[in-house]
Design a protein around this motif. Sequence first.
Motif, PDB file in Angstrom:
ATOM      1  N   GLU A   1       0.833  -1.206   0.000  1.00 26.01           N
ATOM      2  CA  GLU A   1       0.000   0.000   0.000  1.00 26.01           C
ATOM      3  C   GLU A   1       0.869   1.257   0.000  1.00 26.01           C
ATOM      4  N   SER A   2       1.928   1.239   0.769  1.00 23.56           N
ATOM      5  CA  SER A   2       2.843   2.380   0.827  1.00 23.56           C
ATOM      6  C   SER A   2       3.500   2.611  -0.528  1.00 23.56           C
ATOM      7  N   ASP A   3       3.928   1.534  -1.166  1.00 24.35           N
ATOM      8  CA  ASP A   3       4.549   1.652  -2.492  1.00 24.35           C
ATOM      9  C   ASP A   3       3.565   2.219  -3.512  1.00 24.35           C
ATOM     10  N   ILE A   4       2.324   1.754  -3.446  1.00 26.29           N
ATOM     11  CA  ILE A   4       1.299   2.241  -4.379  1.00 26.29           C
ATOM     12  C   ILE A   4       1.044   3.723  -4.147  1.00 26.29           C
ATOM     13  N   ARG A   5       0.918   4.125  -2.872  1.00 27.06           N
ATOM     14  CA  ARG A   5       0.709   5.546  -2.564  1.00 27.06           C
ATOM     15  C   ARG A   5       1.867   6.395  -3.076  1.00 27.06           C
ATOM     16  N   TRP A   6       3.087   5.913  -2.866  1.00 27.73           N
ATOM     17  CA  TRP A   6       4.265   6.651  -3.312  1.00 27.73           C
ATOM     18  C   TRP A   6       4.272   6.783  -4.838  1.00 27.73           C
ATOM     19  N   THR A   7       3.951   5.689  -5.531  1.00 33.64           N
ATOM     20  CA  THR A   7       3.924   5.705  -6.994  1.00 33.64           C
ATOM     21  C   THR A   7       2.866   6.670  -7.507  1.00 33.64           C
ATOM     22  N   LEU A   8       1.683   6.615  -6.918  1.00 33.19           N
ATOM     23  CA  LEU A   8       0.598   7.518  -7.343  1.00 33.19           C
ATOM     24  C   LEU A   8       0.943   8.982  -7.052  1.00 33.19           C
TER      25      LEU A   8
ATOM     26  N   ALA B   1       3.962  10.260  -6.840  1.00 32.22           N
ATOM     27  CA  ALA B   1       5.017  10.650  -7.779  1.00 32.22           C
ATOM     28  C   ALA B   1       4.424  10.899  -9.166  1.00 32.22           C
ATOM     29  N   ALA B   2       3.477  10.044  -9.577  1.00 33.74           N
ATOM     30  CA  ALA B   2       2.851  10.215 -10.891  1.00 33.74           C
ATOM     31  C   ALA B   2       2.033  11.504 -10.919  1.00 33.74           C
TER      32      ALA B   2
ATOM     33  N   LEU C   1       2.620  15.013 -13.264  1.00 34.26           N
ATOM     34  CA  LEU C   1       1.601  15.590 -14.139  1.00 34.26           C
ATOM     35  C   LEU C   1       1.409  17.088 -13.886  1.00 34.26           C
ATOM     36  N   THR C   2       1.763  17.551 -12.702  1.00 36.73           N
ATOM     37  CA  THR C   2       1.554  18.965 -12.376  1.00 36.73           C
ATOM     38  C   THR C   2       2.773  19.794 -12.626  1.00 36.73           C
TER      39      THR C   2
END
Length: 115
Positions: A100-107, A109-110, A114-115
């Motif tokens: 879950e932590s890795d997914i949050r970090w990836t999202l 960062a993504a 984008l911003t």
Amino acid sequence: MTSDRHSRRGYRLEPDELSARIAELTALADETAELVSSASRLAERLPMLGTAPPALHLAEQLREAAGRSGLTGEVDAATAELDSFRQALTATLLAYQDGESDIRWTLRAAGEALT
């Protein structure tokens, strides 16, 4: 684990529920360890049933039943199983939380890219 009604992929973990189960297993293992201690104390002493040969024989059988191959051994085995299951649940929870932590970090960062 609870069924995920919004997903067709099966199950999702509820970390708080899993943590509560781990705490319950830990408490149960502690109580079981107390039983091992009691059974060990019982195995150490010969019950006072008298000095007649049948009484001595019965006292020795009771003592042996409480020993390593009897009650103490059974409770020890149960304690080991509980501990093994608790460790497996803990590892599952940690792996899930790491994922879950890795997914949050990836999202995150993504989103920042984008911003």
